[in-house]
Design an enzyme around this catalytic site. Structure first.
Site, short mmCIF file in Angstrom:
data_model
loop_
_atom_site.label_atom_id
_atom_site.label_comp_id
_atom_site.label_asym_id
_atom_site.label_seq_id
_atom_site.Cartn_x
_atom_site.Cartn_y
_atom_site.Cartn_z
NE ARG A 1 -3.74 -2.48 2.20
CZ ARG A 1 -4.60 -2.86 3.14
NH1 ARG A 1 -4.74 -2.11 4.23
NH2 ARG A 1 -5.32 -3.95 2.99
CD GLN B 1 -5.46 -8.25 5.45
OE1 GLN B 1 -5.32 -7.25 6.14
NE2 GLN B 1 -6.47 -8.38 4.61
CB SER C 1 -11.29 -4.62 8.20
OG SER C 1 -12.34 -4.21 7.36
#
Length: 338
Positions: free
Chosen positions: A111, A126, A255
């Site tokens: 990112r 993740q 999330s």
């Protein structure tokens, strides 16, 4: 740019460099095995990049730029994934997973527009997981039950780590009792605070929290946080937040949410002004009800490692690239960046 690195007073790592590496390896094995057993998941392989034209990449908040490159031999343009939110659902479709079963995989992302600090890095690692559900499971009770299973896996992993590395026993325990609160309830309770300040104010008194409803506008007219319109149902999603005593703040470890069905996707694409996506392969299949109904999410490997090992900076548990000021700040504090 001034550094955003925070050094807790009198901070000293509980594990040396080599024990940290051993503990990370143990943590990842134990947590993944526990998670798979709890949620009925099977491990699969996942891509590092996807075709730009596929619509499978996650655009996060809609402003982050993916790392793109051309593949001359294939005549394609590819993007390094931001996450695997949509790819996982396509994989369940292609693999013909039955209701009640799902997949888990390692997701490694870049990112490039992330602002590095204690919890953020341009490298993201993740566990990405996704599970097929029945129409009757698209409700808050099913979402909450799944959250509680994930939190229990975190707590059980912590117990194993403490048995092998007793020095970690001084850290606060993961609270298995989850506080469920909506983003609107937080806005009502703390109207003059920012979204992140609301999270800190709530989670300090409720150390394991699941914050429900991210992406849609609140009564103030603003969303609590951005969320892409084409994977989570904004009314059936949320974040798992734990209170980190060391950093004195809430940290997001996951999330997740129940994914959009055709009706929710249609509604959210209109709301987000993203109707052009309807022509992409993934979106066409979903709007035609050809993809399975699913629940899924991402669980930060480095953040969970930070929390369970008592680390102050994410660079202590993963290898990334940092600006000179962060490197110097950590060096002066005796923090070893991998």
């Amino acid at each position: 740019m001034s550094t955003k690195t925070y050094i807790p007073e009198h901070y000293a790592p509980l594990l040396n460099l080599y024990d940290t590496q051993k503990a990370i390896g143990l943590l990842k094995r134990v947590f993944e095995d526990t998670l798979c057993g709890s949620l009925h998941l099977r491990r699969v392989s996942a891509p590092l990049f996807v075709e730009a034209s596929s619509g499978l990449n996650d655009d996060l908040n809609g402003v982050e730029r993916p790392v793109s490159f051309d593949i001359p031999a294939a005549g394609r343009e590819a993007q390094v994934v931001h996450s695997l939110a949509k790819w996982k659902r396509m994989a369940l479709y292609h693999y013909h997973f039955p209701v009640g079963e799902g997949l888990v995989t390692d997701m490694n992302a870049i990112r490039r527009d992330e602002i590095p600090d204690n919890l953020h890095s341009i490298y993201v690692d993740q566990w990405d997981w996704e599970k097929v559900i029945a129409p009757r499971d698209r409700n808050l009770d099913y979402l909450k039950h799944t959250v509680e299973a994930i939190v229990c896996a975190m707590a059980d992993t912590q117990k194993t780590l403490r048995s092998v590395f007793p020095q970690l026993s001084v850290l606060p325990q993961v609270h298995k009792a989850v506080s469920f609160v909506t983003t609107q309830e937080l806005e009502d309770a703390f109207p003059h605070l920012t979204a992140k300040e609301r999270e800190d104010a709530w989670v300090k008194d409720h150390p394991t929290t699941f914050l429900i409803g991210i992406g849609g506008a609140l009564q103030s007219g603003k969303p609590h946080d951005g969320r892409a319109p084409d994977y989570d149902d904004w009314t059936l999603n949320g974040d798992i937040l734990l209170w980190d005593d060391l950093l004195g703040r809430a940290i997001e470890l996951s999330s997740m949410g129940i994914r959009v069905d055709a009706a929710a996707l249609d509604r959210q694409l209109k709301t987000a002004g993203c109707d052009s996506r309807r022509e992409l392969t993934f979106h066409k299949l979903l709007l035609e009800d050809k993809l399975p109904l699913t629940i899924g999410g991402g669980i930060g490997q480095s953040r969970l490692s930070m929390f369970l090992l008592g680390k102050a900076h994410i660079g202590e548990v993963q290898v990334s690239t940092w600006d000179d000021e962060t490197i110097q700040t950590c060096h002066d504090a005796g923090i070893i960046l991998l």
